[in-house]
Design an enzyme around this catalytic site. Structure first.
Site, PDB file in Angstrom:
ATOM      1  N   ALA A  32       0.866  -1.188   0.000  1.00 56.26           N
ATOM      2  CA  ALA A  32       0.000   0.000   0.000  1.00 56.26           C
ATOM      3  C   ALA A  32       0.903   1.238   0.000  1.00 56.26           C
ATOM      4  O   ALA A  32       0.792   2.127   0.851  1.00 56.26           O
ATOM      5  CB  ALA A  32      -0.974  -0.014   1.180  1.00 56.26           C
ATOM      6  N   HIS A  37       6.899   6.114   1.328  1.00 53.34           N
ATOM      7  CA  HIS A  37       7.745   4.972   0.953  1.00 53.34           C
ATOM      8  C   HIS A  37       8.657   5.353  -0.216  1.00 53.34           C
ATOM      9  O   HIS A  37       9.841   5.006  -0.236  1.00 53.34           O
ATOM     10  CB  HIS A  37       6.895   3.786   0.487  1.00 53.34           C
ATOM     11  CG  HIS A  37       6.042   3.170   1.555  1.00 53.34           C
ATOM     12  ND1 HIS A  37       4.668   3.215   1.519  1.00 53.34           N
ATOM     13  CD2 HIS A  37       6.371   2.472   2.666  1.00 53.34           C
ATOM     14  CE1 HIS A  37       4.179   2.573   2.563  1.00 53.34           C
ATOM     15  NE2 HIS A  37       5.186   2.114   3.288  1.00 53.34           N
ATOM     16  N   GLN A  61       3.206  -9.295  13.439  1.00 52.87           N
ATOM     17  CA  GLN A  61       3.295  -7.995  14.102  1.00 52.87           C
ATOM     18  C   GLN A  61       1.937  -7.348  14.345  1.00 52.87           C
ATOM     19  O   GLN A  61       1.861  -6.241  14.867  1.00 52.87           O
ATOM     20  CB  GLN A  61       4.227  -7.053  13.338  1.00 52.87           C
ATOM     21  CG  GLN A  61       3.672  -6.508  12.030  1.00 52.87           C
ATOM     22  CD  GLN A  61       4.732  -5.682  11.302  1.00 52.87           C
ATOM     23  OE1 GLN A  61       5.676  -6.217  10.732  1.00 52.87           O
ATOM     24  NE2 GLN A  61       4.599  -4.369  11.351  1.00 52.87           N
ATOM     25  N   GLN A 150      10.645   7.945   9.796  1.00 57.31           N
ATOM     26  CA  GLN A 150      10.574   8.467  11.168  1.00 57.31           C
ATOM     27  C   GLN A 150       9.167   8.375  11.754  1.00 57.31           C
ATOM     28  O   GLN A 150       8.980   8.416  12.969  1.00 57.31           O
ATOM     29  CB  GLN A 150      11.033   9.929  11.180  1.00 57.31           C
ATOM     30  CG  GLN A 150      11.215  10.475  12.587  1.00 57.31           C
ATOM     31  CD  GLN A 150      11.097  11.988  12.651  1.00 57.31           C
ATOM     32  OE1 GLN A 150      11.769  12.691  11.913  1.00 57.31           O
ATOM     33  NE2 GLN A 150      10.245  12.491  13.541  1.00 57.31           N
ATOM     34  N   LYS A 151       8.157   8.223  10.899  1.00 58.58           N
ATOM     35  CA  LYS A 151       6.784   8.130  11.426  1.00 58.58           C
ATOM     36  C   LYS A 151       6.688   7.012  12.450  1.00 58.58           C
ATOM     37  O   LYS A 151       6.000   7.122  13.451  1.00 58.58           O
ATOM     38  CB  LYS A 151       5.776   7.911  10.297  1.00 58.58           C
ATOM     39  CG  LYS A 151       4.374   8.292  10.742  1.00 58.58           C
ATOM     40  CD  LYS A 151       3.317   7.673   9.910  1.00 58.58           C
ATOM     41  CE  LYS A 151       3.153   6.313  10.332  1.00 58.58           C
ATOM     42  NZ  LYS A 151       2.147   5.465  10.164  1.00 58.58           N
ATOM     43  N   ASP A 152       7.408   5.910  12.185  1.00 64.89           N
ATOM     44  CA  ASP A 152       7.441   4.794  13.144  1.00 64.89           C
ATOM     45  C   ASP A 152       8.682   4.962  14.020  1.00 64.89           C
ATOM     46  O   ASP A 152       9.611   4.158  13.961  1.00 64.89           O
ATOM     47  CB  ASP A 152       7.451   3.469  12.387  1.00 64.89           C
ATOM     48  CG  ASP A 152       6.188   3.287  11.575  1.00 64.89           C
ATOM     49  OD1 ASP A 152       5.110   3.197  12.169  1.00 64.89           O
ATOM     50  OD2 ASP A 152       6.276   3.280  10.330  1.00 64.89           O
ATOM     51  N   GLN A 155       9.724   2.113  16.227  1.00 68.32           N
ATOM     52  CA  GLN A 155      10.174   0.981  15.407  1.00 68.32           C
ATOM     53  C   GLN A 155      11.632   1.195  14.962  1.00 68.32           C
ATOM     54  O   GLN A 155      12.425   0.257  14.943  1.00 68.32           O
ATOM     55  CB  GLN A 155       9.262   0.826  14.190  1.00 68.32           C
ATOM     56  CG  GLN A 155       9.782  -0.147  13.149  1.00 68.32           C
ATOM     57  CD  GLN A 155       8.758  -0.441  12.072  1.00 68.32           C
ATOM     58  OE1 GLN A 155       7.903  -1.287  12.258  1.00 68.32           O
ATOM     59  NE2 GLN A 155       8.837   0.220  10.943  1.00 68.32           N
TER      60      GLN A 155
HETATM   61  O1  PAF Z   1       6.958  -0.326   8.957  1.00 67.95           O
HETATM   62  C1  PAF Z   1       6.519  -1.332   8.361  1.00 67.95           C
HETATM   63  O2  PAF Z   1       5.900  -1.233   7.306  1.00 67.95           O
HETATM   64  C2  PAF Z   1       6.753  -2.707   8.959  1.00 67.95           C
HETATM   65  O3  PAF Z   1       6.689  -2.672  10.345  1.00 67.95           O
HETATM   66  C3  PAF Z   1       8.050  -3.395   8.483  1.00 67.95           C
HETATM   67  C4  PAF Z   1       9.285  -2.629   8.942  1.00 67.95           C
HETATM   68  C5  PAF Z   1       8.036  -3.497   6.968  1.00 67.95           C
HETATM   69  C6  PAF Z   1       8.134  -4.807   9.054  1.00 67.95           C
HETATM   70  O4  PAF Z   1       7.048  -5.588   8.652  1.00 67.95           O
END
Ligand code: PAF
Length: 283
Positions: A32, A37, A61, A150-152, A155
């Protein structure tokens, strides 16, 4: 762009190609795809000989099975966008390729406090799932650089921790969040917002911006409390709005005026969970 579905095929191609690890950039995604991205792909393109993107909606996840079922899928469009952005390789593995032993027998990682706060607190098991898939993808792709948005924010920190825990030779490059003209952070989940929700969604960014613009030395609790209240009044179910040290993600209730900060929020609009964050530097 070449598309690989099987890890063994991708590995043999990469071995034969002999591109140095340090010149290989990797962007893991769940598809998506949006301009956020694509900005990662463009950055990777400028900095590497070889650019590899993966699309894999990782079941481990998703702590909420409904979120997994409803995760948007736009694969044809994703492939077009990647072709246009000059990505060299798209890796499209199956669940079996990533989890050959099944999704129940999986490795656990010691992520420390990062796993128990903010996203970790509200999405139990989420970061373990992220680490499982990224560990496996890094084993297959072996990139010198890993590009993340950076949004995540949390993560990004978790994956830096994973890479240092395992001694993987990959550098994490965190790229700025891309926003819609009204400030909403770009996210695949935005595709699920209806017209009314889409208008309301921008309130998360504005709540964080108000914190950033008004933060002063001393107690910060009133700022986060009023952000939570404003979001609730706008129709959100708030998981958290917090201010934390940007280097460690330690949550603060008072600011010394110099420590670099990040303010982060997560909130639901109906059943769609949105997250965002802004960095705050002392002026
Ligand atoms: O940020 C994401 O889209 C996901 O958490 C990732 C890093 C692709 C892992 O599935």
């Amino acid at each position: 762009m070449i598309i690989f579905k099987r890890p063994a095929d991708l590995r043999s191609y990469l071995l034969a190609k002999e591109t140095p690890r340090q010149a290989t950039g990797f962007i893991p995604t769940m598809g998506a795809l949006h301009s956020g991205h694509i900005s990662l792909i463009t950055k990777a393109r400028n900095e590497n000989q070889l650019v590899i993107c993966s699309i894999f909606v990782n079941p481990t996840q998703f702590n909420d099975p409904k979120d997994f079922e409803k995760y948007p899928s736009t694969i044809e469009n994703d492939i077009c966008l990647l072709e246009q952005s000059a990505c060299d390789i798209l890796f499209l593995p199956s669940v079996m390729d990533i989890y050959p032993n099944g999704i129940d027998i999986i490795r656990q990682y010691d992520l420390g406090p990062l796993e128990r706060i903010l996203e970790g607190q509200f999405r139990p098991g989420h970061f373990q799932g992220v680490c499982q898939v990224v560990n496996r993808l890094l084993e297959i792709v072996m990139p010198g650089k890993l590009y993340l948005g950076q949004k995540d924010f949390q993560q990004c920190m978790v994956l830096k921790k994973l890479i240092s825990l395992l001694g993987i030779d990959t550098e994490v490059i965190v790229c700025p969040t891309l926003r819609e003209p009204d400030g909403l952070a770009m996210s695949s989940r935005n595709l699920r917002l209806n017209q009314t929700e889409r208008k309301t969604a921008t309130a998360i960014y504005h709540a964080l911006l108000t914190i950033k613009d008004n933060i002063k030395l001393g107690d910060t609790r009133l700022l986060t409390q009023s952000a939570r209240q404003n979001l609730s009044e706008a129709g959100f179910k708030v998981d958290y709005v917090e201010i934390a040290k940007s280097e460690t993600l330690e949550i603060l209730q008072s600011w010394d005026g110099t420590t670099p900060l990040v303010t982060l929020a997560a909130a639901y609009l109906n059943d769609i969970r949105l997250i965002d964050n802004l960095l705050i530097q002392a002026s």
